[in-house]
Scaffold this active site. Structure first.
Site, PDB file in Angstrom:
ATOM      1  N   ARG A  15      26.891  -0.757  -7.121  1.00 20.53           N
ATOM      2  CA  ARG A  15      25.854  -0.340  -8.070  1.00 20.53           C
ATOM      3  C   ARG A  15      26.460   0.080  -9.417  1.00 20.53           C
ATOM      4  O   ARG A  15      25.979   1.008 -10.079  1.00 20.53           O
ATOM      5  CB  ARG A  15      25.018   0.816  -7.488  1.00 20.53           C
ATOM      6  CG  ARG A  15      24.062   0.395  -6.393  1.00 20.53           C
ATOM      7  CD  ARG A  15      23.259   1.566  -5.875  1.00 20.53           C
ATOM      8  NE  ARG A  15      24.106   2.516  -5.168  1.00 20.53           N
ATOM      9  CZ  ARG A  15      23.817   3.799  -4.951  1.00 20.53           C
ATOM     10  NH1 ARG A  15      22.678   4.290  -5.406  1.00 20.53           N
ATOM     11  NH2 ARG A  15      24.625   4.574  -4.290  1.00 20.53           N
ATOM     12  N   ASN A 119       9.763  -5.653  -3.576  1.00 16.61           N
ATOM     13  CA  ASN A 119       9.802  -4.261  -4.000  1.00 16.61           C
ATOM     14  C   ASN A 119      10.524  -4.130  -5.341  1.00 16.61           C
ATOM     15  O   ASN A 119      10.904  -3.051  -5.758  1.00 16.61           O
ATOM     16  CB  ASN A 119      10.493  -3.439  -2.907  1.00 16.61           C
ATOM     17  CG  ASN A 119      10.158  -1.973  -3.020  1.00 16.61           C
ATOM     18  OD1 ASN A 119       9.303  -1.576  -3.811  1.00 16.61           O
ATOM     19  ND2 ASN A 119      10.852  -1.156  -2.261  1.00 16.61           N
ATOM     20  N   ILE A 423      -0.510  15.938  -0.604  1.00 14.90           N
ATOM     21  CA  ILE A 423      -0.200  14.686   0.105  1.00 14.90           C
ATOM     22  C   ILE A 423       0.969  14.849   1.075  1.00 14.90           C
ATOM     23  O   ILE A 423       1.242  13.976   1.890  1.00 14.90           O
ATOM     24  CB  ILE A 423       0.043  13.539  -0.902  1.00 14.90           C
ATOM     25  CG1 ILE A 423      -1.131  13.431  -1.868  1.00 14.90           C
ATOM     26  CG2 ILE A 423       0.241  12.200  -0.214  1.00 14.90           C
ATOM     27  CD1 ILE A 423      -2.496  13.207  -1.226  1.00 14.90           C
ATOM     28  N   SER A 425       4.669  16.176   0.576  1.00 12.71           N
ATOM     29  CA  SER A 425       5.969  16.730   0.201  1.00 12.71           C
ATOM     30  C   SER A 425       5.835  17.708  -0.962  1.00 12.71           C
ATOM     31  O   SER A 425       4.962  17.561  -1.820  1.00 12.71           O
ATOM     32  CB  SER A 425       6.924  15.607  -0.176  1.00 12.71           C
ATOM     33  OG  SER A 425       6.385  14.847  -1.221  1.00 12.71           O
ATOM     34  N   ARG A 507      17.050   2.074 -10.599  1.00 14.48           N
ATOM     35  CA  ARG A 507      16.681   2.602  -9.293  1.00 14.48           C
ATOM     36  C   ARG A 507      16.843   1.539  -8.201  1.00 14.48           C
ATOM     37  O   ARG A 507      16.349   0.430  -8.332  1.00 14.48           O
ATOM     38  CB  ARG A 507      15.242   3.095  -9.313  1.00 14.48           C
ATOM     39  CG  ARG A 507      14.965   4.010  -8.167  1.00 14.48           C
ATOM     40  CD  ARG A 507      13.533   4.445  -8.110  1.00 14.48           C
ATOM     41  NE  ARG A 507      13.146   4.447  -6.712  1.00 14.48           N
ATOM     42  CZ  ARG A 507      13.404   5.444  -5.888  1.00 14.48           C
ATOM     43  NH1 ARG A 507      14.022   6.517  -6.304  1.00 14.48           N
ATOM     44  NH2 ARG A 507      13.045   5.375  -4.620  1.00 14.48           N
ATOM     45  N   TRP A 553       8.928  -1.505   4.365  1.00 16.26           N
ATOM     46  CA  TRP A 553      10.074  -0.975   3.624  1.00 16.26           C
ATOM     47  C   TRP A 553      11.380  -1.116   4.422  1.00 16.26           C
ATOM     48  O   TRP A 553      12.358  -0.424   4.169  1.00 16.26           O
ATOM     49  CB  TRP A 553       9.805   0.463   3.167  1.00 16.26           C
ATOM     50  CG  TRP A 553       8.887   0.484   1.966  1.00 16.26           C
ATOM     51  CD1 TRP A 553       8.572  -0.578   1.175  1.00 16.26           C
ATOM     52  CD2 TRP A 553       8.160   1.602   1.426  1.00 16.26           C
ATOM     53  NE1 TRP A 553       7.698  -0.187   0.172  1.00 16.26           N
ATOM     54  CE2 TRP A 553       7.429   1.133   0.302  1.00 16.26           C
ATOM     55  CE3 TRP A 553       8.046   2.959   1.779  1.00 16.26           C
ATOM     56  CZ2 TRP A 553       6.615   1.958  -0.469  1.00 16.26           C
ATOM     57  CZ3 TRP A 553       7.239   3.787   1.011  1.00 16.26           C
ATOM     58  CH2 TRP A 553       6.524   3.289  -0.098  1.00 16.26           C
ATOM     59  N   GLU A 658      -4.050   7.312  -4.900  1.00 14.14           N
ATOM     60  CA  GLU A 658      -3.776   7.523  -6.312  1.00 14.14           C
ATOM     61  C   GLU A 658      -4.937   6.991  -7.129  1.00 14.14           C
ATOM     62  O   GLU A 658      -5.366   5.863  -6.939  1.00 14.14           O
ATOM     63  CB  GLU A 658      -2.493   6.772  -6.665  1.00 14.14           C
ATOM     64  CG  GLU A 658      -2.141   6.853  -8.122  1.00 14.14           C
ATOM     65  CD  GLU A 658      -0.935   5.991  -8.448  1.00 14.14           C
ATOM     66  OE1 GLU A 658       0.030   6.009  -7.658  1.00 14.14           O
ATOM     67  OE2 GLU A 658      -0.974   5.319  -9.474  1.00 14.14           O
ATOM     68  N   HIS A 687       3.264  11.412 -11.437  1.00 12.41           N
ATOM     69  CA  HIS A 687       4.454  10.670 -11.885  1.00 12.41           C
ATOM     70  C   HIS A 687       5.044  11.210 -13.172  1.00 12.41           C
ATOM     71  O   HIS A 687       6.053  10.729 -13.651  1.00 12.41           O
ATOM     72  CB  HIS A 687       4.125   9.188 -12.045  1.00 12.41           C
ATOM     73  CG  HIS A 687       3.673   8.577 -10.759  1.00 12.41           C
ATOM     74  ND1 HIS A 687       2.361   8.569 -10.386  1.00 12.41           N
ATOM     75  CD2 HIS A 687       4.359   8.018  -9.740  1.00 12.41           C
ATOM     76  CE1 HIS A 687       2.249   8.002  -9.194  1.00 12.41           C
ATOM     77  NE2 HIS A 687       3.448   7.667  -8.779  1.00 12.41           N
ATOM     78  N   CYS A 719      -0.303  11.871  -5.207  1.00 17.58           N
ATOM     79  CA  CYS A 719       0.717  11.489  -4.226  1.00 17.58           C
ATOM     80  C   CYS A 719       1.558  12.714  -3.894  1.00 17.58           C
ATOM     81  O   CYS A 719       1.246  13.827  -4.330  1.00 17.58           O
ATOM     82  CB  CYS A 719       1.575  10.355  -4.815  1.00 17.58           C
ATOM     83  SG  CYS A 719       2.642   9.540  -3.614  1.00 17.58           S
TER      84      CYS A 719
HETATM   85  N1  GLN Z   1       3.637  12.167   2.584  1.00 19.84           N
HETATM   86  C1  GLN Z   1       4.438  11.531   1.606  1.00 19.84           C
HETATM   87  C2  GLN Z   1       4.839  12.528   0.547  1.00 19.84           C
HETATM   88  O1  GLN Z   1       4.076  13.359   0.212  1.00 19.84           O
HETATM   89  C3  GLN Z   1       3.722  10.383   0.947  1.00 19.84           C
HETATM   90  C4  GLN Z   1       4.587   9.691  -0.056  1.00 19.84           C
HETATM   91  C5  GLN Z   1       4.023   8.412  -0.596  1.00 19.84           C
HETATM   92  O2  GLN Z   1       2.850   8.162  -0.508  1.00 19.84           O
HETATM   93  N2  GLN Z   1       4.842   7.577  -1.162  1.00 19.84           N
HETATM   94  O3  GLN Z   1       5.921  12.470   0.014  1.00 19.84           O
HETATM   95 ZN    ZN Z   2       1.558   8.070  -2.390  1.00 18.96          ZN
END
Ligand code: GLN
Ligand code: ZN
Length: 747
Positions: A15, A119, A423, A425, A507, A553, A658, A687, A719
């Site tokens: 990388r 991706n 959501i 985290s 990234r 993924w 979202e 974001h 998110c």
């Molecule tokens: N539960 C995950 C978080 O909150 C969802 C992440 C995601 O949707 N990419 O990080």
């Molecule tokens: Zn999300």
């Protein structure tokens, strides 16, 4: 037999390009230092391809950020707000990719979208009324020269005009006809200039041809290329990938291309098309080595395929650019008996050369490969195979039906109107990441690590209660990544050390490898979810990643279907769901962040090829829970307007998604199609570090309530918050709960 590739990973074996570019971003390197570094890297990559024995080598597949952005810059398609800033060309380039904030101005990044069904992400070009298309960039010419100076003759690659138009945004007031004719002139000029430099072949990438095309689109393609294919000396390769070109095939073979590149891996109809006839005077660039997956090529199958098509002029190539696979297996530490099954980019070069020599009569290579494929696969799990085979329609059905569950749950939970949640985290601070890393390196004990995680959970539970959230989360501090964390607790997964693939700009992601049959080895999330639930009287949501996202993924197997792998994963996650339920978790969220992402490129394939198994796989996960266990799901994009019935068929009780950046347009459609699932459209964008004001969130909630019945609405951010800092997270979320309080009062 000639061999070539469509493109090579530019990020580097370690990388290097990522780290170099980030040094430049941090102002530790000048632009000149970065350019010099890139030049060395390109040299290394060209020489590596050459040394492998692959004969035809592309150039201009290198990029500092994205090749679509490179094409836009080559053609001077630069939005006014960036063009008029007093920036260097390099600064403008990165300003388009990442935004610019400094003494010379303040502009946002151009939007970024997923590149077809990968991706990888591209920067969306924008045609404005003021756009003056002209060949102002020199990268494609410079890199050809650069290679030539090294004694390497290359085939310059450029994104073709048809796909460029498909991917671009048009400001209202721009005239498509004018744009097309200006683009035609510009591409003509590029080809002309390449020809005068002595270039022998130029490659125009047109992956846009693998979609369902309308007659108008097809006509547009034809017009564009009739005007472009006028040069006598230079040969044009039309390169397609990510599928077959069934709609355009007839048109394409009638045009005077010298070469046509077709994908025999993902293109289900490619073989059939070619067998109908392929012009003898054209070279067929047969994409037979999979550019998207990491498994060794099955030589016998490939040889059989090639013998079936048997074209007059054949060039062996990859199914798409090698950009989508990691660099090399050489730096991995898999056991040799495992490693031999993998081919990353560098190893795929060798495969192309092998195939050419087998076609020329080399028996030994073929025999070795046959021996490899004859070996039984490791990690067979007959029990899990039997379980999947025994599934019946009932296993995919949750009872009672949604409406009944809805009223039972209403009585059981007694949530206030507009229940609030997040959501999953919370910020993964440096401290959180470092502690996890220390534990992994055995620098702290399990007890120390557990105490740390418990403390994080305690703190955040307390804070969530203080600001009045209704459904709490434990915060996911124990997870590095929402797929890898699950993979590590499932048998059948392998993890590379260095298997990085570019996702966007600097990234990269490191998809885990599905190596065998998947089974749940032990409880995965039960420990921390139950710990969190025991600390509070409020409901704490269990947090899982869904089977389709785990599959999408990862690098999937090729010896069994995606559906079969997904069902195995679904059964594993089902066990986890039931285990959580047994341990007192009453609300469980199963994230399907990547469900939308792998929709087939052709609309006509959406259900038969994907949704018809992906949606049932999700249902399988939660079909056995009690009526009063509430199942949530989450999707990262709100771009599911065209598959709303499928989303409803997931049969979750609540879905969050979202929405804040898409001005809530989806809500009209939900209403029109009588969407039954309760919804949590994100009320603010996570974001960016920007903190939304209470009044702003209140307005958003009111907009939602104008379209969705009050009793169906949940309030949450877009998110997860793991990439955010603590200050903006706490402020934004308390603004959110405050806004809800005010709205409730008014109701
Ligand atoms: N539960 C995950 C978080 O909150 C969802 C992440 C995601 O949707 N990419 O990080
Ligand atoms: Zn999300």
């Amino acid at each position: 037999m000639k061999t070539t590739i469509i493109g090579f990973p530019r990020i580097g074996e370690q990388r290097e390009l990522k780290f170099a570019t980030e040094k430049y971003f941090r102002n530790e390197w000048t632009a000149a230092e970065l350019e010099d570094f890139a030049k060395e890297l390109r040299k290394k990559h060209w020489q590596l391809v050459k040394a492998s024995g692959v004969e035809e080598i592309p150039s201009n597949d290198f990029s500092f950020y994205d090749t679509t952005l490179d094409t836009a810059c080559l053609l001077n398609i630069i939005p006014q707000e960036v063009a008029e800033l007093n920036l260097t060309e390099r600064e403008k380039y990165f300003a388009l990719a990442r935004g610019y904030q400094g003494e010379k101005g303040d502009i946002k990044a151009r939007p970024m979208k997923k590149w077809f069904n990968t991706n990888y992400h591209y920067i969306v070009p924008k045609f404005e009324q003021t756009t003056k298309i002209s060949v102002t960039g020199t990268k494609i010419f410079d890199e050809y020269y650069e290679a030539k100076a090294l004694g390497i003759e290359t085939r310059p690659v450029i994104l073709g005009p048809f796909t460029l138009i498909q991917l671009s945004e048009f400001e209202t007031g721009t005239d498509r006809g004018t744009i097309i004719s200006d683009l035609t002139n510009a591409y003509q000029e590029i080809i002309q200039r390449l020809e005068s430099l002595g270039v022998k072949w130029v490659q125009l990438d047109e992956p846009g041809l693998v979609k369902d095309l309308t007659p108008e689109e097809l006509a547009e393609f034809k017009t564009l290329y009739q005007a472009l294919l006028v040069n006598k000396e230079i040969k044009v390769l039309l390169q397609t990938y990510f599928g077959d070109i069934r709609d355009a095939y007839e048109t394409v073979i009638d045009l005077p291309f010298a070469g046509i590149g077709l994908d025999f891996v993902e293109g289900r109809k490619t073989l059939e098309l070619v067998k109908q006839g392929f012009p003898a005077e054209k070279e067929l660039f047969a994409g037979v080595v999979n550019g998207k997956n990491i498994w060794r090529n099955h030589y016998q199958a490939t040889i059989d395929l090639l013998q079936e098509i048997n074209p007059a002029k054949l060039v062996l190539t990859t199914s798409c650019s090698l950009l989508h696979v990691p660099f090399t297996t050489a730096n991995e530490i898999f056991a040799p008996e495992i490693n031999q099954h993998f081919a990353f980019a560098k190893e795929k070069l060798a495969e192309l050369v092998d195939l050419a020599s087998i076609l020329a009569g080399d028996e030994a290579q073929l025999a070795a490969n046959q021996a490899l494929f004859a070996q039984p696969r490791f990690n067979e799990n007959q029990a899990i195979q039997a379980k999947v085979a025994a599934l019946t329609a009932k296993d995919y059905l949750r009872e009672p039906v949604f409406e009944e569950r809805e009223s039972l749950q209403r009585a059981a939970f007694q949530f206030p109107l507009l229940p609030t949640t997040t959501i999953g985290s919370f910020p993964q601070t440096r401290e959180v990441k470092q502690t996890r890393a220390k534990y992994k390196r055995h620098e702290i004990s399990e007890a120390q690590y557990d105490a740390f995680i418990a403390q994080q959970i305690d703190d955040w539970l307390k804070w969530q209660t203080e600001i009045g959230l209704d459904v709490l989360v434990h915060g996911e501090f124990e997870r590095n990544d929402m797929v890898e964390y699950f993979g590590q607790n499932l048998s059948g997964y392998l993890f590379s050390k260095n298997g990085w693939v570019q996702s966007y700009g600097t990234r990269c992601v490191k998809p885990p490898i599905i190596w065998g049959d998947i089974a749940r080895e032990q409880a995965i999330t039960v420990k921390w979810s139950t710990y969190a639930q025991q600390q509070t009287k409020k409901i704490v949501k269990g947090m899982l990643t869904g089977p389709v996202t785990i599959l999408n993924w990862s690098f999937p197997r090729e010896d069994i279907s995606l559906k079969a792998s997904t069902l195995q994963i679904a059964l594993a996650i089902q066990e986890e769901v039931l285990d959580l339920e047994k341990n007192g978790i009453r609300v469980i969220q199963i994230d399907e962040a990547a469900l939308r992402e792998k929709l087939p490129l052709r609309k006509s394939d959406w259900y038969t090829e994907y949704l018809d198994w992906a949606i049932p796989a999700f249902r399988l996960v939660h079909s056995k829970v009690q009526p009063t266990t509430q199942i949530h799901t989450h999707m990262c994009y709100s771009e599911f307007t065209d598959i709303i019935p499928a989303i409803d068929q997931m049969d979750a009780d609540v879905i969050s998604f979202e929405a804040s950046r898409s001005n809530l347009a989806i809500l009209d459609e939900l209403k029109r199609q009588h969407f039954k699932t309760a919804v949590g459209p994100g009320v603010y964008d996570i974001h960016s570090p920007r903190i939304p004001a209470v009044a702003e969130i209140k307005q958003t909630i009111e907009k939602i309530l104008a379209k969705v019945p009050l009793e169906k609405v949940w309030i949450n951010p877009d998110c997860g918050l793991k990439t955010r800092g603590i200050p903006e997270t706490t402020k934004s979320l308390s603004h959110m709960t405050e806004a809800v309080k005010q709205v409730r009062k008014e109701l």
